[in-house]
Design a protein around this motif. Structure first.
Motif, mmCIF file in Angstrom:
data_model
loop_
_atom_site.group_PDB
_atom_site.id
_atom_site.type_symbol
_atom_site.label_atom_id
_atom_site.label_comp_id
_atom_site.label_asym_id
_atom_site.label_seq_id
_atom_site.Cartn_x
_atom_site.Cartn_y
_atom_site.Cartn_z
ATOM 1 N N ALA A 1 -79.268 32.628 -49.775
ATOM 2 C CA ALA A 1 -79.714 34.007 -49.559
ATOM 3 C C ALA A 1 -78.514 34.925 -49.341
ATOM 4 O O ALA A 1 -78.471 36.047 -49.858
ATOM 5 C CB ALA A 1 -80.660 34.068 -48.367
ATOM 6 N N ARG A 2 -77.546 34.466 -48.579
ATOM 7 C CA ARG A 2 -76.343 35.271 -48.345
ATOM 8 C C ARG A 2 -75.555 35.461 -49.636
ATOM 9 O O ARG A 2 -75.018 36.546 -49.898
ATOM 10 C CB ARG A 2 -75.460 34.586 -47.294
ATOM 11 C CG ARG A 2 -74.291 35.442 -46.844
ATOM 12 C CD ARG A 2 -73.528 34.797 -45.715
ATOM 13 N NE ARG A 2 -72.854 33.573 -46.133
ATOM 14 C CZ ARG A 2 -72.018 32.886 -45.349
ATOM 15 N NH1 ARG A 2 -71.792 33.296 -44.113
ATOM 16 N NH2 ARG A 2 -71.430 31.795 -45.797
ATOM 17 N N GLN A 3 -75.502 34.407 -50.467
ATOM 18 C CA GLN A 3 -74.788 34.518 -51.738
ATOM 19 C C GLN A 3 -75.487 35.500 -52.680
ATOM 20 O O GLN A 3 -74.830 36.292 -53.367
ATOM 21 C CB GLN A 3 -74.697 33.136 -52.394
ATOM 22 C CG GLN A 3 -73.907 33.116 -53.679
ATOM 23 C CD GLN A 3 -73.677 31.712 -54.195
ATOM 24 O OE1 GLN A 3 -72.552 31.251 -54.285
ATOM 25 N NE2 GLN A 3 -74.762 31.019 -54.551
ATOM 26 N N ILE A 4 -76.822 35.463 -52.702
ATOM 27 C CA ILE A 4 -77.567 36.422 -53.523
ATOM 28 C C ILE A 4 -77.293 37.837 -53.052
ATOM 29 O O ILE A 4 -77.109 38.761 -53.864
ATOM 30 C CB ILE A 4 -79.076 36.109 -53.466
ATOM 31 C CG1 ILE A 4 -79.365 34.787 -54.180
ATOM 32 C CG2 ILE A 4 -79.890 37.229 -54.108
ATOM 33 C CD1 ILE A 4 -80.788 34.296 -54.005
ATOM 34 N N ASN A 5 -77.246 38.028 -51.743
ATOM 35 C CA ASN A 5 -76.944 39.352 -51.194
ATOM 36 C C ASN A 5 -75.564 39.832 -51.614
ATOM 37 O O ASN A 5 -75.379 41.006 -51.960
ATOM 38 C CB ASN A 5 -77.038 39.297 -49.667
ATOM 39 C CG ASN A 5 -76.548 40.567 -49.007
ATOM 40 O OD1 ASN A 5 -76.992 41.662 -49.323
ATOM 41 N ND2 ASN A 5 -75.613 40.426 -48.083
ATOM 42 N N GLU A 6 -74.584 38.924 -51.615
ATOM 43 C CA GLU A 6 -73.218 39.300 -51.974
ATOM 44 C C GLU A 6 -73.102 39.700 -53.446
ATOM 45 O O GLU A 6 -72.304 40.575 -53.796
ATOM 46 C CB GLU A 6 -72.269 38.145 -51.670
ATOM 47 C CG GLU A 6 -72.103 37.878 -50.173
ATOM 48 C CD GLU A 6 -71.301 36.620 -49.901
ATOM 49 O OE1 GLU A 6 -71.026 35.878 -50.880
ATOM 50 O OE2 GLU A 6 -70.951 36.379 -48.727
ATOM 51 N N PHE B 1 -82.308 43.089 -48.133
ATOM 52 C CA PHE B 1 -83.674 42.906 -47.653
ATOM 53 C C PHE B 1 -84.433 41.897 -48.519
ATOM 54 O O PHE B 1 -85.154 41.041 -48.008
ATOM 55 C CB PHE B 1 -84.414 44.248 -47.633
ATOM 56 C CG PHE B 1 -83.904 45.189 -46.571
ATOM 57 C CD1 PHE B 1 -84.188 44.967 -45.238
ATOM 58 C CD2 PHE B 1 -83.131 46.282 -46.919
ATOM 59 C CE1 PHE B 1 -83.715 45.831 -44.252
ATOM 60 C CE2 PHE B 1 -82.649 47.143 -45.947
ATOM 61 C CZ PHE B 1 -82.935 46.920 -44.607
ATOM 62 N N GLU B 2 -84.267 42.007 -49.835
ATOM 63 C CA GLU B 2 -84.968 41.097 -50.726
ATOM 64 C C GLU B 2 -84.525 39.643 -50.504
ATOM 65 O O GLU B 2 -85.356 38.725 -50.408
ATOM 66 C CB GLU B 2 -84.749 41.484 -52.183
ATOM 67 C CG GLU B 2 -85.451 42.749 -52.615
ATOM 68 C CD GLU B 2 -84.655 44.014 -52.276
ATOM 69 O OE1 GLU B 2 -83.671 43.893 -51.507
ATOM 70 O OE2 GLU B 2 -85.009 45.099 -52.777
ATOM 71 N N ALA B 3 -83.205 39.440 -50.414
ATOM 72 C CA ALA B 3 -82.660 38.089 -50.286
ATOM 73 C C ALA B 3 -83.119 37.419 -49.007
ATOM 74 O O ALA B 3 -83.633 36.288 -49.026
ATOM 75 C CB ALA B 3 -81.136 38.129 -50.351
ATOM 76 N N PHE B 4 -82.970 38.111 -47.890
ATOM 77 C CA PHE B 4 -83.285 37.469 -46.616
ATOM 78 C C PHE B 4 -84.777 37.497 -46.306
ATOM 79 O O PHE B 4 -85.270 36.644 -45.560
ATOM 80 C CB PHE B 4 -82.469 38.119 -45.496
ATOM 81 C CG PHE B 4 -81.026 37.729 -45.535
ATOM 82 C CD1 PHE B 4 -80.622 36.479 -45.091
ATOM 83 C CD2 PHE B 4 -80.068 38.595 -46.049
ATOM 84 C CE1 PHE B 4 -79.287 36.111 -45.138
ATOM 85 C CE2 PHE B 4 -78.735 38.238 -46.105
ATOM 86 C CZ PHE B 4 -78.338 36.982 -45.656
ATOM 87 N N THR B 5 -85.508 38.445 -46.887
ATOM 88 C CA THR B 5 -86.970 38.416 -46.743
ATOM 89 C C THR B 5 -87.540 37.211 -47.475
ATOM 90 O O THR B 5 -88.421 36.512 -46.955
ATOM 91 C CB THR B 5 -87.602 39.702 -47.291
ATOM 92 O OG1 THR B 5 -87.137 40.822 -46.530
ATOM 93 C CG2 THR B 5 -89.123 39.635 -47.194
ATOM 94 N N ALA B 6 -87.026 36.940 -48.671
ATOM 95 C CA ALA B 6 -87.485 35.778 -49.427
ATOM 96 C C ALA B 6 -87.177 34.488 -48.673
ATOM 97 O O ALA B 6 -88.023 33.588 -48.582
ATOM 98 C CB ALA B 6 -86.830 35.754 -50.807
#
Length: 254
Positions: free
Chosen positions: A204-209, A215-220
């Protein structure tokens, strides 16, 4: 407005979409958690039993183990296993762990380094074993003393009393706290990201980066954690009712 379509976009590496990255993270999380739980439950059960036996030569080492592993922060233990353990082993073995053993194994939606995976599993398993041991000890000691005396009076050895009388009852009693411990090891698997394990939180952190869609990455990731957690809870509640002993496990007896 959340842009969920970002997960269908092609990721810059790995030959998959960002949704595939999340799938890889789930695979990592489940593999680490389940393997660590096998170690934790097996070792913790043995230690919990040893803590209740009258022989001090058996109970004292188990007590020392529990106090040491339970009181060192998990994150510190993770670093110790990954960075320090290869250095204190014989040079040849340490070099093998750092250079040869970390070959990559590729599975569907997951590619992992063996040493990172092994260090995470050992750390989580041995740490959680100290917590499981306390639950097993509490379960055994919560039983009436008369059960042990009755078993011995019938001619059972102490080993047979544990095997046929105490442990079958104790494990029924500790289903709820064991559920909590499994959920804890599942959530604690996120600490493995500090040594490079690309579990769910790390993905999720990598997707955010890469996408800046925080919000999408960590909500998922949160929704996936909740879904897995609820699945475990419902299963353990069913198990608790199946193994309940009337008068001992009130929730399971309803």
């Amino acid at each position: 407005m959340l842009e969920w379509k970002v997960f269908l976009e092609q990721a810059p590496s790995g030959g998959m979409t960002y949704l595939g990255w999340l799938g890889s993270g789930v695979m990592w999380t489940l593999l680490v958690s389940i393997c660590a739980w096998v170690i934790a439950f097996t070792l913790g059960s043995i230690l919990g039993v040893l803590r209740t036996v009258p022989n001090k030569w058996l109970s004292l080492p188990a007590t020392i183990y529990v106090e040491v592993f339970r009181n060192i922060p998990l994150l510190v233990q993770m670093f110790l296993w990954y960075f320090v353990m290869p250095e204190i082993l014989p040079t040849a073995m340490g070099d093998w762990l750092k250079q040869t053993y970390p070959n990559l194994i590729t599975l569907p939606f997951a590619q992992f380094s063996l040493w990172e995976f092994t260090a995470a599993v050992l750390c989580l398993g041995l740490y959680t074993a100290s917590r499981v041991a306390e639950q097993v000890r509490a379960g055994i000691q919560s039983l009436p003393r008369g059960q042990t005396n009755a078993g011995l009076a019938m001619g059972f050895t102490l080993k047979q009393v544990y095997q046929y009388v105490l442990l079958p009852m104790a494990f029924r009693l500790i289903v709820p706290p064991m559920t909590s411990e499994f959920l804890t090891i599942f959530k604690n698997s996120s600490t493995a990201l500090v040594i490079g394990v690309m579990e769910l939180t790390a993905q999720a952190r990598q997707i955010n980066e890469y996408t800046f869609k925080t919000f999408e990455a960590f909500t998922a990731a949160t929704l996936i954690y909740i879904a897995i957690t609820l699945t475990v809870i419902f299963f353990m509640r069913w198990l608790e009712k199946k193994v309940a002993v009337p008068g001992y496990v009130s929730q399971g007896g309803h």
